[in-house]
Design an enzyme around this catalytic site. Sequence first.
Site, PDB file in Angstrom:
ATOM      1  N   VAL A 154     -29.677 -57.559 -21.407  1.00 35.46           N
ATOM      2  CA  VAL A 154     -28.974 -56.336 -21.823  1.00 35.46           C
ATOM      3  C   VAL A 154     -28.223 -56.621 -23.120  1.00 35.46           C
ATOM      4  CG1 VAL A 154     -27.227 -54.628 -21.185  1.00 35.46           C
ATOM      5  CG2 VAL A 154     -28.784 -55.527 -19.446  1.00 35.46           C
ATOM      6  N   GLN A 155     -27.646 -57.818 -23.195  1.00 34.38           N
ATOM      7  CA  GLN A 155     -26.877 -58.194 -24.397  1.00 34.38           C
ATOM      8  C   GLN A 155     -27.739 -58.078 -25.661  1.00 34.38           C
ATOM      9  OE1 GLN A 155     -26.839 -59.766 -21.460  1.00 34.38           O
ATOM     10  NE2 GLN A 155     -24.971 -60.976 -21.119  1.00 34.38           N
ATOM     11  N   ASN A 204     -25.335 -52.911 -15.817  1.00 31.16           N
ATOM     12  CA  ASN A 204     -26.701 -53.296 -15.459  1.00 31.16           C
ATOM     13  C   ASN A 204     -26.927 -52.816 -14.026  1.00 31.16           C
ATOM     14  OD1 ASN A 204     -29.169 -54.417 -15.159  1.00 31.16           O
ATOM     15  ND2 ASN A 204     -28.578 -56.497 -15.796  1.00 31.16           N
ATOM     16  N   PHE A 260     -35.251 -61.810 -17.697  1.00 29.94           N
ATOM     17  CA  PHE A 260     -33.960 -62.502 -17.756  1.00 29.94           C
ATOM     18  C   PHE A 260     -34.188 -63.920 -17.242  1.00 29.94           C
ATOM     19  CE2 PHE A 260     -29.657 -62.850 -18.629  1.00 29.94           C
ATOM     20  CZ  PHE A 260     -28.962 -63.434 -17.592  1.00 29.94           C
ATOM     21  N   ARG A 296     -38.862 -57.419 -14.997  1.00 29.84           N
ATOM     22  CA  ARG A 296     -37.955 -56.759 -14.044  1.00 29.84           C
ATOM     23  C   ARG A 296     -37.744 -55.304 -14.461  1.00 29.84           C
ATOM     24  NH1 ARG A 296     -31.757 -58.798 -15.633  1.00 29.84           N
ATOM     25  NH2 ARG A 296     -31.847 -58.059 -17.801  1.00 29.84           N
ATOM     26  N   HIS A 321     -28.778 -52.724 -11.023  1.00 30.39           N
ATOM     27  CA  HIS A 321     -29.813 -53.633 -10.547  1.00 30.39           C
ATOM     28  C   HIS A 321     -30.791 -52.964  -9.567  1.00 30.39           C
ATOM     29  CE1 HIS A 321     -27.552 -56.786 -12.460  1.00 30.39           C
ATOM     30  NE2 HIS A 321     -26.478 -56.494 -11.753  1.00 30.39           N
ATOM     31  N   THR A 367       2.227 -25.918 -23.287  1.00 31.22           N
ATOM     32  CA  THR A 367       0.816 -26.331 -23.125  1.00 31.22           C
ATOM     33  C   THR A 367      -0.046 -25.102 -22.871  1.00 31.22           C
ATOM     34  OG1 THR A 367       1.018 -26.723 -20.745  1.00 31.22           O
ATOM     35  CG2 THR A 367       1.530 -28.575 -22.213  1.00 31.22           C
ATOM     36  N   ASP A 368       0.587 -24.062 -22.298  1.00 29.93           N
ATOM     37  CA  ASP A 368      -0.174 -22.828 -22.084  1.00 29.93           C
ATOM     38  C   ASP A 368      -0.579 -22.201 -23.422  1.00 29.93           C
ATOM     39  OD1 ASP A 368      -0.014 -19.572 -21.443  1.00 29.93           O
ATOM     40  OD2 ASP A 368      -0.983 -20.817 -19.919  1.00 29.93           O
ATOM     41  N   LYS A 393      -2.413 -29.819 -23.458  1.00 23.45           N
ATOM     42  CA  LYS A 393      -3.223 -29.296 -22.352  1.00 23.45           C
ATOM     43  C   LYS A 393      -4.502 -30.113 -22.260  1.00 23.45           C
ATOM     44  CE  LYS A 393      -2.359 -25.659 -20.191  1.00 23.45           C
ATOM     45  NZ  LYS A 393      -1.308 -25.608 -19.129  1.00 23.45           N
TER      46      LYS A 393
HETATM   47  O1  AZA Z   1     -29.353 -58.716 -18.870  1.00 23.28           O
HETATM   48  C1  AZA Z   1     -28.650 -59.409 -18.122  1.00 23.28           C
HETATM   49  N1  AZA Z   1     -27.574 -60.053 -18.627  1.00 23.28           N
HETATM   50  C2  AZA Z   1     -26.768 -60.837 -17.869  1.00 23.28           C
HETATM   51  O2  AZA Z   1     -25.801 -61.411 -18.391  1.00 23.28           O
HETATM   52  C3  AZA Z   1     -27.113 -60.987 -16.488  1.00 23.28           C
HETATM   53  N2  AZA Z   1     -26.549 -61.678 -15.447  1.00 23.28           N
HETATM   54  N3  AZA Z   1     -27.292 -61.424 -14.357  1.00 23.28           N
HETATM   55  N4  AZA Z   1     -28.313 -60.608 -14.679  1.00 23.28           N
HETATM   56  C4  AZA Z   1     -28.227 -60.316 -16.001  1.00 23.28           C
HETATM   57  N5  AZA Z   1     -28.991 -59.532 -16.814  1.00 23.28           N
END
Ligand code: AZA
Length: 303
Positions: free
Chosen positions: A235-236, A262, A164, A181, A264, A56-57, A10
Amino acid sequence: VFLDKQEYGKDKVRLLKVHKDTKVHRVDDLTIRCLLSGSAFTTSYTEASNKRVVATDSIKNTCYVLAKSSKVVDTLELFAGELANHFLNTYDWVEGAHVTIIRHRWARMIIDGKPHNHSFWRDGEETRQTDLFVKRGPNGLRTVVALKSAIAGLLVLKTTGSSFEDFVRDEYTTLAETKDRILSTCVDATWEFHVPAVKTEHFASHLAQIPFNNIYDSVRDVTCKTFAEDESASVQATLYKMATQSIQNWKWLDRVSYALPNKHFFAVDLSYFRGTKNLQEHADVYQPLADPSGLITATVARA
Ligand SMILES: O=c1[nH]c(=O)c2nn[nH]c2[nH]1
């Protein structure tokens, strides 16, 4: 043809447990999925035989019956363990129990500056989740094939502290480099536990040794603190710091993964209007862009 794999049960069992042991009530709002598997179910697919099928009930009913007596409904991983253990203990032909639980947020209302005893509000669609797959091992062992927990849908935003730059520039590149940003993402974080196979009678007590609630709180706090304080180069890079910190904090974790869209926010070029500056260091009016969004994912594992 042959039956390659099967699980049934369920899904989307909605359950609210209200803790009324004191006048300060607490709530656990859950969505539960319980799936059973095992070779005994093959004939229900291949020969239309329902002899071994636990309806499943009945699986749905079991969630409510166990929630009534359970003392661990507020600890997702332990309640999932109780449910999985129940199906393996009750039906000796069941070989695998796969329990997923989603917990929905209810924040206690603050009325006239005081926490209210029994009133709550939904402070976001973010959820806490767990996914437990237990198999019946040889000679009465319980083998935890997988136990992973998660935060899903934690939407965050910072208005600076993110850059970035220094990325590949070629004939396909139009994105301007930026030292400052907005950074916004909707966090999906998952952490995987290492749980060795244990004897059935020790299964519940073994799980109970892991501080699941503290780990959830800690991963959420580390995620927010790192997001807020990191001078993010991407971000990575910020993702890696978040995941590494939680692996280092908790010996029970084998791997920590993040999936970070991300989301934007682009500064709007207003130069057409009387030469108004709103780009780079002048930016304070932005256009949120729902899609397309970047998607940055990674898993950090213990060496
Ligand atoms: O943080 C980011 N990682 C990315 O790989 C990327 N590509 N465009 N903007 C981005 N900003």
